[in-house]
Scaffold this motif. Structure first.
Motif, PDB file in Angstrom:
ATOM      1  N   ARG A 478     -70.277  29.044 -23.067  1.00  7.43           N
ATOM      2  CA  ARG A 478     -69.296  29.816 -22.298  1.00  7.43           C
ATOM      3  C   ARG A 478     -67.934  29.131 -22.211  1.00  7.43           C
ATOM      4  O   ARG A 478     -66.940  29.768 -21.851  1.00  7.43           O
ATOM      5  CB  ARG A 478     -69.832  30.085 -20.889  1.00  7.43           C
ATOM      6  N   LEU A 491     -73.986  35.342 -23.606  1.00  3.55           N
ATOM      7  CA  LEU A 491     -73.586  34.206 -22.772  1.00  3.55           C
ATOM      8  C   LEU A 491     -74.222  34.253 -21.391  1.00  3.55           C
ATOM      9  O   LEU A 491     -74.232  33.242 -20.682  1.00  3.55           O
ATOM     10  CB  LEU A 491     -72.063  34.170 -22.643  1.00  3.55           C
ATOM     11  N   VAL A 503     -68.458  38.990 -18.585  1.00  2.00           N
ATOM     12  CA  VAL A 503     -67.977  37.898 -19.427  1.00  2.00           C
ATOM     13  C   VAL A 503     -66.721  38.321 -20.192  1.00  2.00           C
ATOM     14  O   VAL A 503     -65.858  37.478 -20.491  1.00  2.00           O
ATOM     15  CB  VAL A 503     -69.068  37.391 -20.399  1.00  2.00           C
TER      16      VAL A 503
END
Length: 515
Positions: A478, A491, A503
């Protein structure tokens, strides 16, 4: 007959030519896997031209579209969104027939939680949320809420309401004890003041009492808690296969419990209500793509990404020639295994579940014993996780022509083997097995079906194995790398719209901070 025996029988019948004769048209399609496999073998032509922009987003799935949406609503418009396929949307893509739009992948979105404030903002922008109550909770467009009847299960020869198999009192008692346990987890607060399970998952507690559940499988947790009734175990297996494409014995206990305890509806709506449209989540990605406009460039397949001094270069192939995009910053909104090829990096091994989606074009809804047809129709002990009716959300519901979208996660075998079979076997291999499964519950399915279109997802979704959620690999994945930022549901370790959206927004915020 167990699932493996059923699959073997269906495949044998198809290969032997002993399946019932079908006069069906159909197709077998999916993402362009041949171009994708070239990431491994190489051979793309070097760029013959160059373009410059502020930000390049690679990948037009939910996370890439979400990053573009956030940049645009923040006033930043010097970006391009590059999608390698002919259509954006990723696993939420859709198609259409003369009768209706219908999904090729994800088909619903649970109602937003209190933590999902960015998601509520998106839904407001798309007019799915039409207002707010005094407590801030969203008011949804009534036409987006799944219409009644919602869901049914075929069990013991009949369709019954809901998805829990109705059995003897012992089974009912075990279901009651399971739900009591889940209700306690829904209310649980960690020592850090956060809910034990929340959506998006980054809002969940880091308390070891709950995070250590990621070290064992969901099957282990069920066993430790004394849950043994086969109907309850089937119900839990359906849940993990439906959301994650994995069996309880392969799924992190934390993830399995998140399915049941991690989405508490914000507002006065029933907990099992969802948002859906004829094309499923294709509605959302279509509206998001429309707002990106001509900044979305389709059929631009990224095959190399390199950070240079002061900029990043993204090389893409359009089927005939390569172009180099020079950008100040880049968001890679692609799966982890694709990212590894683009950046030539090593990643921790993880498995992905292949899926097969079948869209049956029917002249009338098929008949069956028991409850009337619902939006979601699940069959006990089926290789599939059921089918949905695309026309269920039409304002003028009818029993006439429709499209049934049948979902089959290829679990129970090594993903590499399943993926090879998915890519190598023809339409005629898969269709008889699908029809045989549906024939058990709909004796007239051959009569009403005129066409079966198959869509294959070779790398459908990441498998949330024990240790993935809390391990160091995703934490590292990440982190931005210089001018390159990352976004994808991988992720989060769970292939969910809410996670992909979250995300994507985080990556956009990182871009804005570096501008």
């Amino acid at each position: 007959m167990n699932r493996r025996e059923f699959l073997s029988l269906g495949a044998s019948l198809a290969l032997a030519g002993c399946a019932p004769k079908m006069k069906l048209a159909g197709s077998l399609d999916g993402p362009d896997y041949q171009r994708g496999h070239r990431l491994h073998s190489g051979g793309f032509p070097e760029p013959s031209e160059q373009r410059t922009t502020g930000v390049v987003i690679v990948g037009g799935g939910v996370s890439g579209l979400s990053a573009a949406w956030w940049l645009q609503r923040s006033g930043y418009r010097n970006f391009l969104l590059l999608e390698g396929e002919t259509e954006a949307g990723g696993n939420a893509r859709h198609a259409h027939s003369p009768v209706t739009r219908y999904p090729l992948g994800a088909h619903y979105l649970p109602l937003a939680t209190r933590e999902a404030t960015d998601l509520v903002t998106l839904l407001s922008d798309l007019d799915v949320v039409t207002g707010r109550r005094t407590d801030g909770s969203p008011i949804y467009d009534e036409t987006a809420l799944v219409a009644a009847p919602h869901e049914r299960l075929h069990y013991l020869g009949r369709w019954q309401p809901g998805l829990e198999p109705r059995g003897p009192e012992a089974a009912t008692a075990e279901f009651r004890r399971f739900h009591e346990r889940i209700d306690r987890l829904k209310r649980a607060i960690g020592r850090d003041g956060r809910p034990a399970f929340a959506t998006p998952s980054r809002f969940s507690s880091r308390d070891p009492r709950y995070r250590t559940l990621d070290r064992i499988t969901f099957a282990d947790w069920l066993r430790q808690e004394g849950f043994r009734d086969p109907r309850l175990l089937w119900y839990c297996e359906y849940a993990t296969r439906d959301d994650f494409g994995s069996l309880p014995s392969e799924t992190s206990a934390w993830v399995g419990l998140h399915y049941f305890a991690g989405r508490q509806t914000w507002g006065p709506y029933e907990n099992d209500l969802v948002l859906t449209w004829p094309e499923g989540n294709g509605y959302l990605v279509r509206k998001m793509a429309e707002r990106v406009g001509d900044r979305l460039m389709r059929n631009e397949f990224a095959w190399r990404v390199q950070e240079r001094t002061g900029h990043v270069e993204v090389d893409v192939f359009d089927g005939t020639k390569s172009t180099r995009y020079r950008a100040d910053q880049v968001i890679l909104a692609v799966p982890l295994h694709v990212r590894a090829r683009l950046l030539k990096e090593k990643i921790s091994p993880h498995e992905r579940t292949p899926w097969l989606v079948a869209n049956l074009h029917v002249d009338a809804l098929p008949v069956g014993e028991g409850m009337e047809t619902c939006w979601d129709n699940v069959m006990y002990d089926s290789p599939s996780v059921g089918y949905i009716v695309a026309t269920h959300q039409h304002l003028t519901q009818t029993t006439g022509r429709s499209v049934l979208t049948y979902y089959w996660p290829l679990t129970g075998r090594p993903p590499t083997q399943a993926r090879r079979e998915l890519l190598e076997q023809p339409w005629s291999f898969w269709t008889p097995t699908i029809m045989a499964d549906l024939r058990r519950v709909h004796p007239d399915i051959d009569t009403v079906t005129s066409r079966v279109d198959l869509w294959r997802w070779g790398h459908g979704m990441i498998k949330p194995s024990p240790g993935l959620i809390t391990g160091p690999a995703l934490v590292q994945a990440r982190q931005s790398r210089g001018r390159i930022h990352f976004a994808h549901s991988d992720l989060a370790g769970m292939s969910l719209f809410e996670e992909a959206h979250d995300v994507g927004v985080r990556a956009a915020l990182a871009v804005l901070a570096g501008s």
